[in-house]
Each structure stands twice: as C-alpha cells, then as structure tokens.
Design a protein around this motif. Structure first.
Motif, PDB file in Angstrom:
ATOM      1  N   ARG A 369       0.856  -1.186   0.000  1.00 14.64           N
ATOM      2  CA  ARG A 369       0.000   0.000   0.000  1.00 14.64           C
ATOM      3  C   ARG A 369       0.890   1.233   0.000  1.00 14.64           C
ATOM      4  O   ARG A 369       2.039   1.186   0.461  1.00 14.64           O
ATOM      5  N   LEU A 370       0.340   2.331  -0.489  1.00 14.03           N
ATOM      6  CA  LEU A 370       1.086   3.589  -0.558  1.00 14.03           C
ATOM      7  C   LEU A 370       0.322   4.653   0.234  1.00 14.03           C
ATOM      8  O   LEU A 370      -0.851   4.914  -0.031  1.00 14.03           O
ATOM      9  N   TRP A 371       1.028   5.245   1.184  1.00 12.08           N
ATOM     10  CA  TRP A 371       0.430   6.256   2.050  1.00 12.08           C
ATOM     11  C   TRP A 371       1.141   7.594   1.869  1.00 12.08           C
ATOM     12  O   TRP A 371       2.350   7.641   1.629  1.00 12.08           O
ATOM     13  N   ARG A 372       0.384   8.667   2.018  1.00 11.21           N
ATOM     14  CA  ARG A 372       0.985  10.010   2.070  1.00 11.21           C
ATOM     15  C   ARG A 372       0.606  10.635   3.399  1.00 11.21           C
ATOM     16  O   ARG A 372      -0.577  10.644   3.792  1.00 11.21           O
ATOM     17  N   LEU A 373       1.611  11.158   4.094  1.00 13.28           N
ATOM     18  CA  LEU A 373       1.409  11.765   5.406  1.00 13.28           C
ATOM     19  C   LEU A 373       1.361  13.280   5.259  1.00 13.28           C
ATOM     20  O   LEU A 373       2.314  13.890   4.743  1.00 13.28           O
ATOM     21  N   PHE A 374       0.263  13.882   5.687  1.00 12.53           N
ATOM     22  CA  PHE A 374       0.062  15.332   5.585  1.00 12.53           C
ATOM     23  C   PHE A 374       0.092  15.959   6.968  1.00 12.53           C
ATOM     24  O   PHE A 374      -0.534  15.453   7.919  1.00 12.53           O
ATOM     25  N   ASP A 375       0.795  17.074   7.087  1.00 23.43           N
ATOM     26  CA  ASP A 375       0.831  17.836   8.330  1.00 23.43           C
ATOM     27  C   ASP A 375      -0.540  18.489   8.533  1.00 23.43           C
ATOM     28  O   ASP A 375      -1.032  19.210   7.664  1.00 23.43           O
ATOM     29  N   ALA A 383       5.868  13.152   3.916  1.00 26.16           N
ATOM     30  CA  ALA A 383       6.597  12.046   3.306  1.00 26.16           C
ATOM     31  C   ALA A 383       5.573  11.018   2.834  1.00 26.16           C
ATOM     32  O   ALA A 383       4.403  11.050   3.224  1.00 26.16           O
ATOM     33  N   ASP A 384       6.020  10.101   1.982  1.00 30.43           N
ATOM     34  CA  ASP A 384       5.205   8.955   1.588  1.00 30.43           C
ATOM     35  C   ASP A 384       5.790   7.709   2.243  1.00 30.43           C
ATOM     36  O   ASP A 384       7.003   7.614   2.447  1.00 30.43           O
ATOM     37  N   VAL A 385       4.925   6.761   2.552  1.00 34.56           N
ATOM     38  CA  VAL A 385       5.354   5.515   3.177  1.00 34.56           C
ATOM     39  C   VAL A 385       4.723   4.352   2.420  1.00 34.56           C
ATOM     40  O   VAL A 385       3.506   4.324   2.209  1.00 34.56           O
ATOM     41  N   ILE A 386       5.563   3.396   2.027  1.00 35.03           N
ATOM     42  CA  ILE A 386       5.086   2.170   1.392  1.00 35.03           C
ATOM     43  C   ILE A 386       5.044   1.090   2.467  1.00 35.03           C
ATOM     44  O   ILE A 386       6.043   0.855   3.156  1.00 35.03           O
ATOM     45  N   TYR A 466      10.854  12.399   0.701  1.00 29.57           N
ATOM     46  CA  TYR A 466      11.136  11.055   1.188  1.00 29.57           C
ATOM     47  C   TYR A 466      10.010  10.080   0.873  1.00 29.57           C
ATOM     48  O   TYR A 466       8.834  10.363   1.101  1.00 29.57           O
ATOM     49  N   VAL A 467      10.414   8.942   0.312  1.00 22.09           N
ATOM     50  CA  VAL A 467       9.523   7.803   0.128  1.00 22.09           C
ATOM     51  C   VAL A 467      10.119   6.671   0.958  1.00 22.09           C
ATOM     52  O   VAL A 467      11.133   6.080   0.588  1.00 22.09           O
ATOM     53  N   ASP A 468       9.503   6.408   2.093  1.00 23.95           N
ATOM     54  CA  ASP A 468      10.053   5.459   3.061  1.00 23.95           C
ATOM     55  C   ASP A 468       9.308   4.127   3.013  1.00 23.95           C
ATOM     56  O   ASP A 468       8.198   4.035   2.482  1.00 23.95           O
ATOM     57  N   LEU A 469       9.919   3.116   3.571  1.00 23.60           N
ATOM     58  CA  LEU A 469       9.288   1.813   3.737  1.00 23.60           C
ATOM     59  C   LEU A 469       8.908   1.631   5.198  1.00 23.60           C
ATOM     60  O   LEU A 469       9.616   2.098   6.093  1.00 23.60           O
ATOM     61  N   SER A 470       7.788   0.945   5.440  1.00 23.34           N
ATOM     62  CA  SER A 470       7.472   0.578   6.820  1.00 23.34           C
ATOM     63  C   SER A 470       8.543  -0.382   7.322  1.00 23.34           C
ATOM     64  O   SER A 470       9.248  -1.037   6.533  1.00 23.34           O
TER      65      SER A 470
END
Length: 486
Positions: A369-375, A383-386, A466-470
């Motif tokens: 899944r692909l997530w985007r984190l918004f302040d 950042a985005d988190v996969i 940043y595109v991070d992984l869990s």
C-alpha cells in the motif's frame, strides 16, 4: 468513446512486446495459467531532475483494459508464426481480463519507487498488459510533468500547448494535449483534443495569412473584421516594432474601436522577445491599449520563460510547442513493471524481488500500500510511506519514519493525516470506480501540487521528498536480499 479507442477497428490488444505473448504461451504450457501474480508499475527518476512527477493516462488505460480481447485476425497472425500450440490459441480466443487493479489517481504528484499501479491476477493476464500500462502512463505522465514545470515557470501567466505539428504521431498530439491540460496548460492548438476532451482550442493566424495579402495592414484589417471579438494579431512577419505593432494599433483604432470592441492581443513569435515585448508594451500603452495582451511563442521552455520574466519581459501568456509536447529536454519517462509477489495454491502471498548490483534497480517486494502523510497544521505533505498490504498507519498516534537506505535517519511524525494514495480501479476485471472528468483531474493536480513544499518544486536541486518503507516491509526486503546473496 474518446479518441484513443473511438474506432472499433482499432484493436490495441496486439500493441504489445512480442515476448509478452511468448511468455504467456510458456506460462500456459507449464501450467502457470492460474497462478496469481502481483505486478507493480513504478519509476526510478523524475524527468529533468525535478522534485516530482504527475500521474496521468489512467482514463486511457481503463479504456484499453475494458476492450482487451483477441480477434480472429489476431489469432490467425499468431498461428502464422508457427510458435504457439492450438490449445494456447484457443485460450486466447476466449481471453477475458479478470485482474484486480489499484492505481494512484490522475493528477497526483508521484515519486520514484512508489507502486503507482498494482495488477493482481492470473499471471498470463497480469504479465500481458505490461506494455500498454507502461506506454499509456509513461507518455502522459511525462507530458503532464513537463507542462507543469512550464506552467510554474510562467508565474501565473497562461500557457497554451501549441505542439501538435511537432508531436510524435497522432496519439502524441491528442493525448499529449490532454496531459498538458492536466499539468496546467489552459488550452491547446489541437482541435481534435477540444472536440473529444473539451480542452479549449486556441489559435489565430500564421505568417502565411499576412503574406497572402498585399500588405500587413490589409491582412490585419481583414482579420479584425472577421474576428472583432477575439482579435489577436501576429506582429513579427516583417518587423515587430517598425510595422507589426504600428499596424496593429492602426487597425485597433480604425476597425475594432468603432465597432465597440477592444483588441484581445498581439503575438510575437521570433526575435529577442524580452526586448520586443518591453517596447511593444510601451507602444500599446501610449496608444491607449493597456488592456491589449502580449503573447509569446517560439521554442520556449521553463528555463527560457523563467529567464525572460527575470529580465522583465512584458508577456501575458505563452504558446509552447515542441519542447512541451515532446518533453525534448528529457523525452523518456522511465516507468517499469515488475513482478513483486505470487500466490501459492493456498492463497498465501509469496514475495518476489529482483536484485541488482545497481542499488536503484533492486525492487521493493510484496503486495503493498502507498500512504501520504500530511501535516494537519500546514496541509503540506511530509513524506510517503510504502507498507505491506495488511498494514494500516494509525494517524492518531506518533509514527516513526526512516530512510530505507540510511536507516539511522529517523523522524517521529505527529499531528498528521495518513491518506491511502491508491484507489481500486478494477475488481475481477470489472471497473469498480467512477472516473473523474478532465476538469476534476486538472483541479486535483493543482490542489495536490499546492500541498508540496516549495523546496520540492525547485527546478534545480529540489529537496528530496522522502519515500520510506514501513519497518515490516523493510525487514522483508532485507530478508530476501540476504537469501539471494551469494
């Protein structure tokens, strides 16, 4: 039915790399036809060394997947190759797309490494659609990204897509105009794109119009009489400052004003446009036509436009052609399509990875899944988190993110909203979402880009988003790399 598939005789099923068919035959003959596979589309680098790209082309991808079938002509052609069994050809005759598809919506900023499309289904089907997924998304994402760079460089001035005659073929012109509109262009020179997609078609005259008359003045008069409510005159056929602007002013006074109209503008298509626009602005203002707009064209791109404005060019709008419609500075969007998992007969998902000595080519395994984190305070993307498909990011609690390559770089995110960035597009081969209108996509694009920090939008040395992984996904990837290290 839109342009891309409007002709029922235009069967795009065979627009594929031949190895997709040879692999399909191999899967069939080796009893893999029912094996469930997961494929991701992602890209590795933003064109023009930019900070982000723009997702585009989903509507055309849906049209293709909904129309996927093999005709008798296709089967006859494949039989003539003497490579495929009759049982396989019979299978293709009854071919039906039954996969699940998830994708990032059109108009969304996207970043390297992210699974912007995932296809899950029988491996023959999921593998076969690779070429068209890449062809469709790569092209329009490239042009939408380039168009947006040009639009941002124009600092609020209108940008028109003028590239049909320089496009790479018919689809390049029509669908390129569609992508450019998503990216922020306000119109196009391509009439067909207006007819089929509602993108405003714009245009006035070529130099040949003026050359056809005995004089520039006569040409201007004739055009003003024909189009008094939308009179934009091309002023550089002979000499912008000595004849073009003076003749335009004369026609505005003699023809338009007595008819109760004001001039729409003048267009400069050659020469030192910065210098000429300054002089033209002064002449038009002194003649009482402060409301007459100045349009510039002639092999423009984001860097030329930026420099022109820094130097004080008096330009109200830009017509951009070849360097937009072909993205000539970097004409390839490097999207790829890779196997990331399969299911065994019990339905257990087994991750797959491709390893390379080139670190950037090591794939992220697993169904994800692909997530985007918004302040929540600023509305900006952090950042985005996969993550793994079964993970959920709880935005009511602090969440730790880390750089997947330099894992000591960590940050705890608080007061944020986690948004699942992908939508289900197909379920069991049936479209399961309502596609937005082109205007809605264009609006989404502007809104989503506004959620990026300015540092990410720089043309040179943009901030690395940043595109991070869990942690769970990172551990699984690390495990697979270790298993395949000799």
């Amino acid at each position: 039915m839109k342009y891309a598939l409007q002709d029922s005789k235009r069967n795009l099923t065979m627009l594929t790399d031949f190895y997709e068919i040879t692999m399909a035959n191999g899967y069939f003959e080796n009893d893999f036809r029912d094996t469930i596979a997961y494929f991701d589309m992602f890209f590795r680098r933003v064109p023009d060394h930019g900070g982000f790209a723009i997702m585009a082309g989903v509507e055309q991808l849906v049209e293709y997947l909904e129309s996927l079938h093999f005709t008798q002509e296709d089967i006859s052609y494949l039989r003539s190759k003497n490579m495929f069994s009759e049982s396989f050809l019979t299978y293709l005759q009854d071919f039906k797309f039954t996969c699940d598809v998830w994708c990032v919506p059109e108009g969304t900023p996207i970043f390297p490494g992210e699974p912007i499309i995932t296809v899950r289904g029988p491996v023959i089907q999921a593998q076969f659609v690779e070429t068209m997924i890449l062809l469709t998304i790569n092209h329009q994402s490239l042009i939408a990204t380039k168009a947006n760079r040009i639009v941002r460089a124009s600092l609020g001035r209108a940008v028109m897509e003028f590239g049909s005659r320089r496009a790479q073929g018919y689809d390049g012109a029509v669908l390129g105009a569609r992508a450019a509109y998503i990216g922020g262009c306000m119109g196009t020179a391509c009439t067909l794109s207006d007819r089929d997609y509602g993108i405003p078609a714009l245009g006035t005259m070529a130099h040949s119009w003026i050359q056809l008359f005995d004089s520039e003045l006569e040409a201007f008069r004739a055009y003003a009489k024909a189009y008094p409510n939308a009179c934009t005159l091309l002023v550089d056929t002979y000499n912008v400052l000595k004849s073009g602007i003076p003749n335009a002013i004369k026609v505005f006074n003699e023809v338009l004003v007595p008819m109760g109209f004001r001039p729409a503008g003048v267009r400069i298509d050659s020469g030192d446009i910065t210098y000429l626009s300054k002089k033209a602005r002064k002449m038009l203002d002194e003649a009482g036509f402060e409301d007459c707009k100045i349009c510039a064209s002639n092999s423009l791109d984001e860097y030329i436009i930026r420099d022109m404005l820094i130097q004080g060019a008096q330009v109200d709008s830009f017509g951009v052609g070849e360097r937009l419609i072909t993205s000539s500075s970097e004409p390839v969007f490097g999207g790829v399509y890779k196997l990331v998992a399969i299911e065994d007969k019990k339905g257990t998902i087994i991750p797959k990875i491709k390893i390379s000595e080139n670190v950037s080519k090591i794939t992220n395994p697993c169904f994800k899944r692909l997530w985007r984190l918004f302040d929540r305070d600023t509305g900006k993307a952090i950042a985005d988190v996969i993550t793994m498909h079964d993970e959920t990011i709880d935005d009511s609690q602090p969440y730790d993110i880390f750089d997947p390559e330099f894992i000591w770089k960590r940050k705890t995110v608080q007061n944020f909203q986690a948004v699942d960035m992908r939508i289900p597009l197909f379920k069991n081969g049936i479209k399961c979402c309502n596609l937005p209108s082109l205007e809605e996509i264009r609006t989404r694009c502007a809104q989503q880009i506004d959620c990026l920090w300015d540092e990410v939008k720089r043309f040179e040395n943009p901030h690395n988003y940043y595109v991070d992984l869990s942690e769970k996904l990172w551990c699984e990837k690390t495990r697979l790399i270790s298993e395949h290290t000799f």
